[in-house]
Design a protein around this motif. Structure first.
Motif, mmCIF file in Angstrom:
data_model
loop_
_atom_site.group_PDB
_atom_site.id
_atom_site.type_symbol
_atom_site.label_atom_id
_atom_site.label_comp_id
_atom_site.label_asym_id
_atom_site.label_seq_id
_atom_site.Cartn_x
_atom_site.Cartn_y
_atom_site.Cartn_z
ATOM 1 N N GLU A 131 -2.966 8.007 -8.076
ATOM 2 C CA GLU A 131 -4.222 8.421 -7.458
ATOM 3 C C GLU A 131 -4.032 9.585 -6.493
ATOM 4 O O GLU A 131 -4.853 10.500 -6.443
ATOM 5 C CB GLU A 131 -4.840 7.226 -6.735
ATOM 6 N N CYS A 132 -2.954 9.568 -5.698
ATOM 7 C CA CYS A 132 -2.791 10.641 -4.706
ATOM 8 C C CYS A 132 -1.671 11.604 -5.084
ATOM 9 O O CYS A 132 -1.519 12.654 -4.466
ATOM 10 C CB CYS A 132 -2.543 10.054 -3.316
ATOM 11 N N GLY A 133 -0.874 11.232 -6.092
ATOM 12 C CA GLY A 133 0.166 12.130 -6.567
ATOM 13 C C GLY A 133 1.456 12.095 -5.769
ATOM 14 O O GLY A 133 2.418 12.775 -6.118
ATOM 15 N N ARG A 168 0.838 -1.201 0.000
ATOM 16 C CA ARG A 168 0.000 0.000 0.000
ATOM 17 C C ARG A 168 0.868 1.245 0.000
ATOM 18 O O ARG A 168 2.052 1.201 0.334
ATOM 19 C CB ARG A 168 -0.942 0.005 1.201
ATOM 20 N N CYS A 169 0.232 2.340 -0.396
ATOM 21 C CA CYS A 169 0.898 3.638 -0.434
ATOM 22 C C CYS A 169 0.940 4.199 0.983
ATOM 23 O O CYS A 169 -0.088 4.287 1.653
ATOM 24 C CB CYS A 169 0.113 4.559 -1.370
ATOM 25 N N GLY A 170 2.144 4.554 1.456
ATOM 26 C CA GLY A 170 2.282 5.070 2.800
ATOM 27 C C GLY A 170 1.641 6.442 2.987
ATOM 28 O O GLY A 170 1.368 6.848 4.116
ATOM 29 N N SER A 171 1.385 7.151 1.897
ATOM 30 C CA SER A 171 0.797 8.487 2.014
ATOM 31 C C SER A 171 -0.723 8.439 2.153
ATOM 32 O O SER A 171 -1.297 9.094 3.010
ATOM 33 C CB SER A 171 1.145 9.337 0.793
ATOM 34 N N CYS A 172 -1.393 7.657 1.293
ATOM 35 C CA CYS A 172 -2.858 7.673 1.301
ATOM 36 C C CYS A 172 -3.442 6.363 1.808
ATOM 37 O O CYS A 172 -4.657 6.271 2.007
ATOM 38 C CB CYS A 172 -3.392 7.995 -0.095
ATOM 39 N N GLY A 173 -2.616 5.340 1.988
ATOM 40 C CA GLY A 173 -3.113 4.094 2.567
ATOM 41 C C GLY A 173 -3.808 3.159 1.598
ATOM 42 O O GLY A 173 -4.273 2.095 1.987
HETATM 43 ZN ZN LIG Z 1 -1.149 7.257 -2.470
#
Ligand SMILES: [Zn+2]
Ligand SMILES: [Zn+2]
Length: 216
Positions: A184-186, A36-41
């Motif tokens: 998706e979150c950039g 998973r992305c650590g920024s947006c989960g």
């Molecule tokens: Zn993300």
């Protein structure tokens, strides 16, 4: 990196069934994690990201993989039970690792690999054939001049994102761009492992590798 190599071997090689289990102590789930992305989960796969890297950056990543492999095919630095032979078909050779990385970044055609790597046509032909034989690469239907990662090859995404994360920490002054963007979150992808059982984080403190339970 090692958990991702283990996961890939576990799910995509015949000998994977005999490998030790990854156990999430928090919930008791046994088996591979997702990324998973650590920024947006959000859970990410190769389809959700853009990989930016050039040939210099690829060498940084894949020579890291190669150095680790010099410990021997049995992977003794981890456990004598964990055999990394199959993943080394894809990553253990400098050229193969670079070609697999470029394919993850979107390269498809012989000429793209060749110009990105400055590799001789003979060597490139040889490595592409080996990656096809190892079912890491295949041809999209109707073409024999294009190469595309198979499902098995795309599943190496996790290994690469953690290799890249490690490389940017280990070699902060490495030349060339080397980053993965989460579309998706950039954000620049800071990969984390997530449990498939409870969706919680999987890390050194919450998970362990243990021998498989014997069959009754
Ligand atoms: Zn993300
Ligand atoms: Zn869990």
């Amino acid at each position: 990196i090692l958990v991702c190599i283990w996961s890939w071997q576990r799910e995509w090689t015949p000998e994977g069934a005999w490998q030790p289990d990854l156990v999430h102590d928090v919930c008791g789930h046994r088996g591979p994690a997702v990324i998973r992305c650590g920024s947006c989960g959000t859970v990410v796969t190769t389809h959700d990201t853009d990989i930016e890297m050039d040939a210099e950056a690829i060498w940084t990543v894949t020579s890291g993989a190669r150095r680790r492999s010099t410990r021997g095919p049995a992977g003794k630095s981890v456990s004598a039970d964990m055999q990394f032979n199959a993943v080394m078909e894809a990553l253990g050779d400098r050229w193969s690792g670079a070609i697999t990385g470029l394919a993850l970044a979107g390269a498809r055609r012989f000429g793209e690999f060749r110009s990105a790597l400055d590799i001789s046509p003979t060597t490139l032909t040889d490595r592409l054939a080996r990656l096809c034989a190892a079912q890491i690469l295949g041809h999209p239907s109707g073409t024999d001049r294009q190469y595309r990662l198979t499902h098995r090859g795309r599943a190496l995404f996790g290994v690469f994102v953690f290799l890249i994360r490690w490389s940017t920490q280990a070699f902060p002054e490495a030349p060339g761009p080397l980053r993965i963007l989460h579309r998706e979150c950039g954000a620049i992808l800071h990969p984390e492992l997530q449990c498939r059982g409870c969706d919680g984080p999987v890390d050194r403190h919450s998970a362990r590798i243990e021998p498989m339970l014997p069959h009754p």
